[in-house]
Write a protein that holds these residues in place. Structure first.
Motif, PDB file in Angstrom:
ATOM      1  N   LYS A 125      12.276   8.059  -5.752  1.00  0.00           N
ATOM      2  CA  LYS A 125      12.579   6.871  -4.952  1.00  0.00           C
ATOM      3  C   LYS A 125      12.576   7.197  -3.456  1.00  0.00           C
ATOM      4  CE  LYS A 125      15.262   4.407  -8.476  1.00  0.00           C
ATOM      5  NZ  LYS A 125      16.587   3.853  -8.843  1.00  0.00           N
ATOM      6  N   VAL A 126      13.077   8.383  -3.110  1.00  0.00           N
ATOM      7  CA  VAL A 126      13.089   8.788  -1.698  1.00  0.00           C
ATOM      8  C   VAL A 126      11.657   8.873  -1.166  1.00  0.00           C
ATOM      9  CG1 VAL A 126      13.583  10.710  -0.126  1.00  0.00           C
ATOM     10  CG2 VAL A 126      15.285  10.012  -1.821  1.00  0.00           C
ATOM     11  N   THR A 141       6.066   4.822   6.355  1.00  0.00           N
ATOM     12  CA  THR A 141       4.893   5.169   7.169  1.00  0.00           C
ATOM     13  C   THR A 141       3.927   3.987   7.261  1.00  0.00           C
ATOM     14  OG1 THR A 141       3.757   6.138   5.256  1.00  0.00           O
ATOM     15  CG2 THR A 141       5.030   7.632   6.644  1.00  0.00           C
ATOM     16  N   SER A 142       3.737   3.275   6.144  1.00  0.00           N
ATOM     17  CA  SER A 142       2.844   2.109   6.173  1.00  0.00           C
ATOM     18  C   SER A 142       3.410   1.004   7.059  1.00  0.00           C
ATOM     19  CB  SER A 142       2.630   1.578   4.755  1.00  0.00           C
ATOM     20  OG  SER A 142       1.859   2.475   3.995  1.00  0.00           O
ATOM     21  N   VAL A 171       0.837  -1.208   0.000  1.00  0.00           N
ATOM     22  CA  VAL A 171       0.000   0.000   0.000  1.00  0.00           C
ATOM     23  C   VAL A 171       0.870   1.255   0.000  1.00  0.00           C
ATOM     24  CG1 VAL A 171      -1.665   1.339   1.353  1.00  0.00           C
ATOM     25  CG2 VAL A 171      -1.966  -1.124   1.103  1.00  0.00           C
ATOM     26  N   GLY A 172       1.933   1.237   0.810  1.00  0.00           N
ATOM     27  CA  GLY A 172       2.837   2.384   0.844  1.00  0.00           C
ATOM     28  C   GLY A 172       3.496   2.609  -0.498  1.00  0.00           C
ATOM     29  N   PHE A 173       3.915   1.520  -1.147  1.00  0.00           N
ATOM     30  CA  PHE A 173       4.525   1.633  -2.474  1.00  0.00           C
ATOM     31  C   PHE A 173       3.530   2.210  -3.478  1.00  0.00           C
ATOM     32  CE2 PHE A 173       5.425  -0.137  -6.685  1.00  0.00           C
ATOM     33  CZ  PHE A 173       6.731   0.284  -6.865  1.00  0.00           C
ATOM     34  N   ALA A 174       2.286   1.719  -3.440  1.00  0.00           N
ATOM     35  CA  ALA A 174       1.254   2.213  -4.372  1.00  0.00           C
ATOM     36  C   ALA A 174       0.975   3.697  -4.134  1.00  0.00           C
ATOM     37  CB  ALA A 174      -0.029   1.393  -4.198  1.00  0.00           C
ATOM     38  N   ASN A 175       0.866   4.096  -2.869  1.00  0.00           N
ATOM     39  CA  ASN A 175       0.651   5.517  -2.563  1.00  0.00           C
ATOM     40  C   ASN A 175       1.779   6.367  -3.139  1.00  0.00           C
ATOM     41  OD1 ASN A 175      -1.769   5.335  -1.159  1.00  0.00           O
ATOM     42  ND2 ASN A 175      -0.790   5.070   0.824  1.00  0.00           N
ATOM     43  N   GLY A 176       3.010   5.950  -2.872  1.00  0.00           N
ATOM     44  CA  GLY A 176       4.155   6.724  -3.339  1.00  0.00           C
ATOM     45  C   GLY A 176       4.240   6.768  -4.849  1.00  0.00           C
ATOM     46  N   LEU A 177       3.987   5.627  -5.493  1.00  0.00           N
ATOM     47  CA  LEU A 177       4.084   5.566  -6.953  1.00  0.00           C
ATOM     48  C   LEU A 177       3.052   6.478  -7.614  1.00  0.00           C
ATOM     49  CD1 LEU A 177       5.623   4.064  -9.207  1.00  0.00           C
ATOM     50  CD2 LEU A 177       3.741   2.413  -9.256  1.00  0.00           C
ATOM     51  N   VAL A 178       1.816   6.467  -7.101  1.00  0.00           N
ATOM     52  CA  VAL A 178       0.772   7.325  -7.670  1.00  0.00           C
ATOM     53  C   VAL A 178       1.125   8.799  -7.486  1.00  0.00           C
ATOM     54  CG1 VAL A 178      -1.646   8.033  -7.461  1.00  0.00           C
ATOM     55  CG2 VAL A 178      -1.043   5.607  -7.370  1.00  0.00           C
ATOM     56  N   VAL A 179       1.658   9.138  -6.308  1.00  0.00           N
ATOM     57  CA  VAL A 179       2.006  10.542  -6.039  1.00  0.00           C
ATOM     58  C   VAL A 179       3.110  11.026  -6.975  1.00  0.00           C
ATOM     59  CG1 VAL A 179       3.051  12.097  -4.326  1.00  0.00           C
ATOM     60  CG2 VAL A 179       1.228  10.529  -3.640  1.00  0.00           C
ATOM     61  N   VAL A 180       4.177  10.243  -7.114  1.00  0.00           N
ATOM     62  CA  VAL A 180       5.319  10.719  -7.910  1.00  0.00           C
ATOM     63  C   VAL A 180       5.035  10.639  -9.419  1.00  0.00           C
ATOM     64  CG1 VAL A 180       6.961  10.105  -6.108  1.00  0.00           C
ATOM     65  CG2 VAL A 180       6.491   8.472  -7.934  1.00  0.00           C
ATOM     66  N   ARG A 181       4.191   9.702  -9.847  1.00  0.00           N
ATOM     67  CA  ARG A 181       3.913   9.572 -11.276  1.00  0.00           C
ATOM     68  C   ARG A 181       2.865  10.571 -11.758  1.00  0.00           C
ATOM     69  NH1 ARG A 181       5.337   4.553 -13.580  1.00  0.00           N
ATOM     70  NH2 ARG A 181       7.509   4.180 -12.950  1.00  0.00           N
ATOM     71  N   THR A 182       1.839  10.797 -10.943  1.00  0.00           N
ATOM     72  CA  THR A 182       0.742  11.676 -11.382  1.00  0.00           C
ATOM     73  C   THR A 182       0.943  13.129 -10.964  1.00  0.00           C
ATOM     74  OG1 THR A 182      -0.546  11.327  -9.363  1.00  0.00           O
ATOM     75  CG2 THR A 182      -0.864   9.737 -11.157  1.00  0.00           C
ATOM     76  N   LYS A 183       1.845  13.367  -9.987  1.00  0.00           N
ATOM     77  CA  LYS A 183       2.059  14.717  -9.436  1.00  0.00           C
ATOM     78  C   LYS A 183       0.837  15.248  -8.688  1.00  0.00           C
ATOM     79  CE  LYS A 183       5.977  14.732 -11.661  1.00  0.00           C
ATOM     80  NZ  LYS A 183       7.232  14.420 -10.955  1.00  0.00           N
ATOM     81  N   LEU A 184      -0.111  14.374  -8.396  1.00  0.00           N
ATOM     82  CA  LEU A 184      -1.262  14.788  -7.600  1.00  0.00           C
ATOM     83  C   LEU A 184      -0.817  15.046  -6.157  1.00  0.00           C
ATOM     84  CD1 LEU A 184      -4.000  12.266  -8.789  1.00  0.00           C
ATOM     85  CD2 LEU A 184      -3.988  14.747  -9.174  1.00  0.00           C
ATOM     86  N   PRO A 185      -1.498  15.939  -5.450  1.00  0.00           N
ATOM     87  CA  PRO A 185      -1.133  16.164  -4.042  1.00  0.00           C
ATOM     88  C   PRO A 185      -1.285  14.872  -3.240  1.00  0.00           C
ATOM     89  CG  PRO A 185      -2.617  17.890  -4.826  1.00  0.00           C
ATOM     90  CD  PRO A 185      -2.593  16.835  -5.894  1.00  0.00           C
TER      91      PRO A 185
END
Length: 327
Positions: A216-217, A225-226, A104-118
């Motif tokens: 990656k960071v 956090t997860s 879940v943490g990986f998915a959250n991070g990937l969506v944030v960095v790829r989409t640039k959504l807040p």
């Protein structure tokens, strides 16, 4: 002296001393100063402090994770269902919950960095998905919202020793809190990864130009956090020998509050893991102190709200001083 005054955790440290002195004066005779009283507020602070350590690192990198509260419920229920329904060893169930949380943490991070959504929006969506999935799956399988009987799981005794035992009247979770705070603080202040975290939150474009792997960071910090949320879920599931779909509700806001109280800026690029630990300790002392003082617990959130506004005002002042110093 100026260097000490600029430390982000200084305000929280002073707050801890002031709050302790206040409750020692008004509630010392009611048990606040006793060993049992100290053990109570330290146990509350330890679980929040573990979560706040990871949340503060993520906030310094300029992101938020609102899904950690729901992650606590999802991880705890995963452990309980696998043990109670399928007869798994508790260690195997904890391993599955850990893999789930990291995913879940990986998915959250990937969506944030790829989409640039807040990250506020992305993890708010994760919060609802996890919460709804946990409630829906638990009711589908058991017809209830609580699952107990974890003390009958295979190898429960060894898990209880590691996650729910007491040493001299104090919860073992306090040792976990200290160890995680020291480790996270060392990573932030003494390693290259710590510089990357400050750079990712303070000046991400400049950090990228210098070769810092900002995406990656951030993904790694979302996974951290997860992971910490799963660890809190394990503490609670083993301690209460069961799980509840509502457990962890609001913990995401409490962890952010502890980090802000500890001097972490909401804008990223500045903060302290030790400060977050002081913030969690402040939180625990207020929560139990008002009980020992005989104040109606309904007023507890008034104290927290006042502290949050004060902390944000101080942070804004510090941010202004930093901007002036850079000119």
């Amino acid at each position: 002296m100026r260097r000490i005054l600029n430390r982000p955790e200084l305000g929280a440290a002073c707050g801890v001393v002031a709050v302790w002195a206040f409750f020692a004066l008004y509630a010392g005779g009611s048990g606040f100063l006793s060993q049992a009283g100290s053990a109570t507020y330290l146990e509350i602070a330890s679980e929040l402090g573990i979560l706040a350590a990871a949340v503060s690192l993520l906030m310094i990198a300029g992101e938020f994770d609102l899904s950690v509260g729901s992650m606590i419920a999802a991880s705890g229920m995963t452990i309980s269902l696998l043990c109670e329904r399928l007869g798994w060893s508790i260690w195997a169930a904890i391993a599955v919950a850990l893999v789930l949380s990291l995913g879940v943490g990986f998915a959250n991070g990937l969506v944030v960095v790829r989409t640039k959504l807040p990250s506020f929006i992305v993890t708010l969506g994760s919060l609802f998905i996890l919460s709804g999935s946990t409630i829906g799956m638990t009711r589908l399988v058991t017809g209830r919202t609580q699952v107990g009987g974890l003390h009958e799981a295979l190898h429960y005794g060894s898990a209880q020793t590691l996650f729910a035992s007491r040493i001299g009247g104090f919860s073992v979770s306090i040792l976990w809190w200290v160890a995680i705070t020291v480790l996270a603080s060392w990573v932030l202040l003494r390693t290259r990864s710590g510089n990357w975290i400050f750079g990712a939150g303070g000046a991400p474009d400049a950090a990228r130009n210098l070769g810092v792997p900002v995406p990656k960071v951030k993904i790694a910090l979302f996974m951290t956090t997860s992971f910490c949320a799963c660890l809190i879920a394990t503490f609670q599931a083993v301690k209460f020998t069961g799980s509840d779909v509502l457990r962890g509700t609001g913990k995401e806001l409490e962890a952010i509050l502890a980090a802000v109280l500890g001097g972490t800026l909401l804008t990223g690029g500045h903060g302290s893991v030790v400060g977050a630990a002081f913030g969690a300790l402040l939180f625990g002392m207020v929560q139990q102190g008002i009980v020992f003082a005989g104040v109606d617990s309904d007023w507890y959130k008034v104290f927290l709200g006042a502290m949050l506004i004060t902390a944000v005002l101080v942070n804004t002042y510090v941010r202004g001083r930093m901007v002036e110093a850079r000119r």
